[in-house]
Scaffold this active site. Sequence first.
Site, PDB file in Angstrom:
ATOM      1  CG  ASP B  11      -2.058  -0.963   1.089  1.00  0.00           C
ATOM      2  OD1 ASP B  11      -2.248  -1.477  -0.028  1.00  0.00           O
ATOM      3  OD2 ASP B  11      -2.750  -1.227   2.084  1.00  0.00           O
ATOM      4  CG  ASP B 130     -12.541  -4.148  -3.308  1.00  0.00           C
ATOM      5  OD1 ASP B 130     -11.663  -4.993  -3.573  1.00  0.00           O
ATOM      6  OD2 ASP B 130     -12.299  -2.938  -3.133  1.00  0.00           O
TER       7      ASP B 130
END
Lengths: 202, 251
Positions: B11, B130
């Site tokens: 990330d 997602d």
Amino acid sequence: MSIEKSKASEKIVIIDYGAGNIQSIKFALERLGYTGVLSSDAEEIKSADKVIFPGVGEASSAMKKLKSTGLDTLIPQLKQPVLGICLGMQLMCNWSEEGDTEGLGIFDVDVIHFEKTLKVPHIGWNRIKELKSDIFEGIAEQEFVYLVHSFYAPVCSETIAKCDYGVNYSSALQKNNFYGVQFHPEKSSEAGEKILKNFLKI
Amino acid sequence: MLTKRIIPCLDIKDGRTVKGVNFVSLRDAGDPVELAEIYSKSGADELVFLDISATEEKRKTLAELVRKVAATVNIPFTVGGGISSVEDVDVLLQNGADKVSINSAAVKNPELINELAAKFGRQCIVVAIDARQVQGKWLVHLVGGKVPTEIDLFDWVKEVEERGAGEILFTSMDHDGTKAGFANEALAKISDMVSIPVIASGGAGDKEHFCDAFTKGKADAALAASVFHFKEIEIRDLKQKMKEKGIEVRM
């Protein structure tokens, strides 16, 4: 010292015809201590010690780009070692099923689509075997390389490496000064770098 | 045989890694390039960089990072996070990214998948999805799983493949962060539906979970972040375990 000098003076041209990620090849050469020049200029390409012919994308549109710049007639006439990578290798063949397009006719084989039963694109790491070329010097049989492709060149008399994905196919081809690899040596870790290095030393 | 891939995910915020990492050998724990290099040397098959920064400088910072990674790392990497246009993708690929991953932008504008596949080739277009279960039904979610949509996961999977996705990165928000294993049932269903590779994400806690994602979940690759960043799982050990279980793996 002398090795570094010869690396620096070696002129390597990466053919730039607007196809795909050529930055990675330039970076891979730099990691090996060489400098690659991106060019679409005929004189510059002809004067190179080594030529790298990359390609990512779709065959018929890539071929159109080559034709519009006259590179389609230049490349088959080159006398220095030429390395086609991925789509570059496929375009060096007679014909491709992708967009039903004529290739450069260097390798005497037609490029076809993988069986519909397989997951396509063939993405990831697979083994190369039955290696027979100086570009594979020091590379073990069954070494892993990184591939991303949906079309392949079947095994033929110019095959210098095979790969197995549902079928044994040409992972590399060679004819005289022309070399082609289906995998991405610039993304195949240490083994890929070794293969690139071997090509640059020819 | 094509091997199953292990993919650490980093990330990124403003050019730095965000989630804490536990690498004693790192000189700079926030440097994504250094971390990427360590992963590539420790057996990772690919890397994913997920940019979560929201500044105006975002594009430029990310392009610079991509360039540095491409110059250093000799394995493929994917870049995602807020990518919403052909121009965004062009800049990242020009700077050396191998693939890009699009998520919310594809849901809002599905035609984007077609445009990207036509321009850059489907091999470099990863569609990230997602999803979580709402009253027994798998629904696509946006904004990192926070915002539900009415879109059925499996319908969307089929649609993105038809539109030209090269790979699907499926994250189960129900499993993400639980360390209790991947969403193997949904994964297997997705994998059976499509003929493009499927990357499993969300739920990795131990080595067994990865093995299950490949055997039960029929995934082609598995992605995880914290178990690798905190050295709970060493990639080499994981691959050894996979090999023992008869899963094709690159050692």
